[in-house]
Structure formats: C-alpha cells, structure tokens
Design an enzyme around this catalytic site. Structure first.
Site, PDB file in Angstrom:
ATOM      1  N   ASN A 110       0.818  -1.216   0.000  1.00  0.00           N
ATOM      2  CA  ASN A 110       0.000   0.000   0.000  1.00  0.00           C
ATOM      3  C   ASN A 110       0.855   1.271   0.000  1.00  0.00           C
ATOM      4  O   ASN A 110       0.604   2.197  -0.775  1.00  0.00           O
ATOM      5  CB  ASN A 110      -0.941   0.010   1.206  1.00  0.00           C
ATOM      6  N   HIS A 156     -17.491  36.836 -30.815  1.00  0.00           N
ATOM      7  CA  HIS A 156     -18.621  36.124 -31.446  1.00  0.00           C
ATOM      8  C   HIS A 156     -18.247  35.588 -32.823  1.00  0.00           C
ATOM      9  O   HIS A 156     -19.111  35.426 -33.683  1.00  0.00           O
ATOM     10  CB  HIS A 156     -19.851  37.034 -31.581  1.00  0.00           C
ATOM     11  N   SER A 277      -6.917  12.954 -48.723  1.00  0.00           N
ATOM     12  CA  SER A 277      -8.168  12.193 -48.741  1.00  0.00           C
ATOM     13  C   SER A 277      -8.022  11.044 -49.725  1.00  0.00           C
ATOM     14  O   SER A 277      -7.359  11.174 -50.753  1.00  0.00           O
ATOM     15  CB  SER A 277      -9.301  13.112 -49.179  1.00  0.00           C
ATOM     16  N   LYS A 283      -7.637  17.460 -51.577  1.00  0.00           N
ATOM     17  CA  LYS A 283      -7.707  17.756 -50.144  1.00  0.00           C
ATOM     18  C   LYS A 283      -6.374  17.706 -49.422  1.00  0.00           C
ATOM     19  O   LYS A 283      -5.514  16.879 -49.712  1.00  0.00           O
ATOM     20  CB  LYS A 283      -8.657  16.768 -49.463  1.00  0.00           C
ATOM     21  N   GLU A 290      -7.006  18.451 -35.565  1.00  0.00           N
ATOM     22  CA  GLU A 290      -8.316  17.869 -35.228  1.00  0.00           C
ATOM     23  C   GLU A 290      -8.189  16.782 -34.163  1.00  0.00           C
ATOM     24  O   GLU A 290      -9.001  16.682 -33.244  1.00  0.00           O
ATOM     25  CB  GLU A 290      -8.979  17.288 -36.480  1.00  0.00           C
TER      26      GLU A 290
HETATM   27  N1  ARG Z   1      -1.568  -3.155  -7.602  1.00  0.00           N
HETATM   28  C1  ARG Z   1      -1.993  -2.512  -6.411  1.00  0.00           C
HETATM   29  C2  ARG Z   1      -2.463  -1.090  -6.739  1.00  0.00           C
HETATM   30  O1  ARG Z   1      -2.126  -0.620  -7.746  1.00  0.00           O
HETATM   31  C3  ARG Z   1      -0.889  -2.457  -5.431  1.00  0.00           C
HETATM   32  C4  ARG Z   1      -1.316  -2.371  -4.005  1.00  0.00           C
HETATM   33  C5  ARG Z   1      -1.847  -3.655  -3.559  1.00  0.00           C
HETATM   34  N2  ARG Z   1      -2.273  -3.612  -2.220  1.00  0.00           N
HETATM   35  C6  ARG Z   1      -3.187  -4.459  -1.742  1.00  0.00           C
HETATM   36  N3  ARG Z   1      -3.511  -4.318  -0.514  1.00  0.00           N
HETATM   37  N4  ARG Z   1      -3.738  -5.354  -2.494  1.00  0.00           N
HETATM   38  O2  ARG Z   1      -3.182  -0.471  -6.021  1.00  0.00           O
END
Ligand code: ARG
Length: 462
Positions: A110, A156, A277, A283, A290
C-alpha cells in the site's frame, strides 16, 4: 508462481479472478520507481540497523542488477505475477536468495504503490512542463516575427477590432504560463514521501522516514499514515492540470483549423502535418490539429473517471484505487503526444500576413476608432457610437469600407470630421495607438515579449 500472500489460503485463486485483479500489464511502467523506492528502503533499514548490513547490501546490488537488466531488455517481465511489486520482489529473491525475502520488512504494497505512483507522476508532470516550455519558445519566435502582422481580432467569431498575430499568439502564451503554474503548484503538494506508512498504521520498526524522503528527493515525509496510503488527490490535481492544458490546446487547434481553411487562408499547415483524402485528390486536411482537439475529450474523461472512482472509498487503501493507473497513464501519454505534436506543427506553419491584413481591412474593424476620433473632438461617446453606426450603414449600402468613404459623407453626420480621419483609422494607427499593458501595439507587445523571454531565461539560470 509464488504469491506474496499465499500463507493464509488453502485454495488457489480462480484464474479469472486473478486476471481481473492483476495490474502488471500496466503498472509495469512503474518498474524504475519501484526499484528506486526499494533501494532507499533497504538503505534506511541498514542505517537504522533493522536488517544486517550485508543483507541490505545484497538487496541493493540485486535491485541494481534488475534495473540494469530491465533497461537493457535482458530481463523479461513475467506476466504470471500479479503486479510490478510482486515481480520485482520475486525476481530479487530468485537472484539473491534469503535477503530478498527480508526486503518487505516494515513495508506494505500500500505505501509502496503510493510511493511509486507519486514518483512517477512527479517525473511525468515535470516532463509535461518542459514540453510546454518548448511550445512557449516556438510561440515566442512567431510573436517576435509578427509584431506588425495586422489581423482582425474577433468576438462572437465576428470581426471586432484589429490586433496583430503577435498579440493573438501571446494570449496562448499566457494560458500556457498559467498551465505551467498549475503543474508547479501540484508538484509542491505532491512532493511528500508516503513510504513508512506501511499498510495504514505505520510500523513498530524504527524507520527513519525523513531519511527515505531525502534519499528520494521529497521535501518531507507525509504526515498521516492512513492518508498516505489512501490519498490520490495528487493524481486528480495532475489530471485537472492536464485537462486544462488540453482545453487550451483544443481552442488553439480550433483556430488553426479555421485559419487553415480556404475561407480564411490565414495560415498554411505544412505537408508534414497534413493528410490527404482517399477520394478527393485536392484535399489537404488538418488532421493533427483535429486529433488534438478530439483527444481533449479523452483527458476530460480520465479526470472524471478518477473523481468518481475516489468519491465513495472509505479509509484507508481499497483495491478500487488500482484504477488510478490506467487513467493517469492515459492522460499523461495523451498530453505528451499532443503538446509535442502541436509544437512541431506550429514550428512549421506558414503565416500569410497579406491575407490577415486584407481581412482586418474589411469588416469595419476600425469603427471603434472612428468613434474615438469623435470623442477626441469632444463628442460624447454615446453620440459618437450612433454617428459611426450610421456611417457603417452607408458603407454597407455602397459596398465600401470606412477608409473609402468620402470626407463629405463623414461631414454630413458630424462637422468634427476632418481630412486626418483617414490617417486616424488606418489599421496601423488603430493598433499602434493601443499602448497600454497587454494591448496589441508593437510597443506593448515588445515589452511583453521581453518579460516572457526574461521569464524563460530565469528558468535556465543555474
Ligand atoms: N496493484 C496494487 C495497486 O495498484 C498495489 C497495491 C496492492 N495492495 C493491496 N492491498 N492489495 O493499487
């Protein structure tokens, strides 16, 4: 394949669930950041005596060999792994054995992914800033060469008052300066290091979070471990800045497309940035402009998608947040392409001052200046406005411009008109008189350009 979390499980993952859950196909682009972050984590654990020094050294050199082999293409990413973090850790353990299994001490995926993504976005946003700067340089050159290229300014989409090409382009220069300011602001807020937040509640190991922050060039460590692993507002802020850049580019493209049309012919896009084109041989289409305009919608979509993904997620980490990557990567890729392509196209555009000037000379763009002439002679502006309106009607009747209307016609409506009216309403005078800051006169624009050049030079200064 070895999972990072197999211990608690008695049965394997459903194949479809594994594929649905896996992020390696796209988070593989975080490999360099992941390795750099792990090296800093190992160096900190060595300094703090959390792991034996020789284990940390083995981890760091193992990670360096992985980075090298990935860069040289001799190490292929094994797609049976769940994500880039699992791939790097398992490769490390394959290479150095036991110490590799100690790397994850005091860390969670995490805070690891939060770190990787921050470093990645930080690098890419700085890259976008540099690309915008290159665009600004091209725009400045165009401005410098076109201080006296008279053209109609529009409101405008109707001709309003004469300006110069330098002035018109200068408006975009200002927009891109603000875009760069937004990037700089976002970078300040995102530059805090989340590593050490671990899963959500920090750890019991004596981590030195500020040391890791310093090694990875962050300003400081983040202030709350739950926020550190669940904050994605730096992604949203970056997406918002990217969306704004696209909005500006898109407006610019819309003008380029109009100016390049047969009706305007103010510019000609070079062959290299036009397409033909398959059926109409005559063209030459402005496809690049675009497409930039078109891709703007996609970056807006990335921003919206991320805002919606985040809106109902309770603290702290939830897997929903894995969805940040594809949206942010897509927006970054799109903006990189659009800014660099647009810059290259602008560097080759041929401007047609004679067409712009002819256009500015018709459509009564100097009508306000006729009124101002009367005001200088003491006529109240409201009366002057009415008189000039009547003069314009006469001109429309006769199919001529205000410059071509005989003096006696002028004098029929006001004795304040004299022979010098023609000089007063020439395109050149109309523009040259507008000398306040930010106005189109060559004098004002020269000052603006000097300011812009100084700004860019200051960035170059060591
Ligand atoms: N691949 C996960 C993400 O991008 C990584 C973190 C994973 N953490 C977990 N508790 N499963 O968020």
């Amino acid at each position: 394949m070895m999972k990072l979390w197999g211990g608690r499980f008695t049965e394997g993952t459903d194949e479809r669930a594994f594929a649905f859950n896996a992020s390696l196909s796209y988070d593989r682009r975080l490999a360099a950041e992941d390795i750099r972050g792990s090296m800093a984590h190992a160096a900190m654990m060595k300094k703090q005596g959390i792991l034996p020094a020789e284990d940390c050294d083995a981890i760091i050199s193992g990670l360096a060999s992985i980075a090298k082999d990935l860069a040289e293409g001799t190490l292929k990413i094994d797609m049976s792994q769940e994500d880039i973090h699992s791939f790097i850790e398992s490769t490390l353990t394959e290479r150095i054995g036991e110490p590799g299994r100690k790397l994850h001490t005091g860390r969670s995926r995490n805070d690891q992914v939060a770190l990787d993504m921050r470093m990645y976005v930080r690098g890419e946003m700085s890259e976008v800033d540099a690309e915008l700067r290159d665009l600004q340089k091209v725009l400045l050159d165009i401005m410098e060469a076109n201080l006296e290229t008279w053209m109609p300014g529009f409101t405008h989409l109707q001709k309003a008052q004469p300006v110069t090409l330098a002035h018109h382009i200068g408006a975009y220069f200002e927009m891109f300066t603000r875009d760069r300011g937004r990037i700089a602001d976002a970078l300040v807020r995102m530059n805090e290091c989340p590593l050490g937040a671990s899963a959500l509640a920090g750890t019991t190991y004596p981590l030195d979070r500020e040391y890791v922050a310093e090694l990875l060039e962050f300003d400081r460590a983040t202030g709350n471990s739950m926020d550190s692993v669940s904050d994605r507002d730096y992604c949203i802020e970056s997406l918002s800045a990217l969306a704004m850049i696209m909005m500006h580019l898109s407006r610019f493209c819309e003008e380029i497309i109009l100016w390049n049309s047969d009706e305007y012919r103010f510019i000609e896009i070079s062959d290299g940035f036009s397409t033909g084109s398959s059926i109409m041989p005559q063209k030459k289409n402005p496809d690049i402009a675009e497409l930039v305009r078109g891709k703007t919608g996609r970056v807006y979509g990335d921003l919206m998608s991320m805002l919606v993904t985040m809106k109902g997620i309770p603290l702290a980490y939830n897997k929903d947040m894995q969805e940040d990557k594809e949206r942010v990567f897509d927006a970054l890729d799109t903006v990189h392409d659009c800014v660099t392509l647009f810059t290259a196209m602008m560097a080759e555009v041929r401007f047609r001052p004679e067409r712009m000037e002819r256009s500015a000379a018709s459509g009564f763009t100097n009508a306000t200046d006729v009124a101002d002439y009367l005001v200088r002679a003491g006529v109240p502006f409201r009366d002057a406005h009415g008189i000039v309106g009547a003069l314009v009607l006469t001109c429309i009747d006769r199919g001529i411009s205000l410059d071509e209307l005989p003096l006696e016609e002028y004098r029929k409506l006001s004795p304040a008109f004299n022979e010098d009216i023609y000089e007063a309403i020439s395109l050149k005078t109309c523009v040259e008189r507008r000398v306040t800051k930010g106005a189109p006169s060559p004098e004002s624009m020269r000052e603006a350009i000097a300011r812009y050049r100084a700004m860019l030079a200051e960035e170059d200064a060591p």
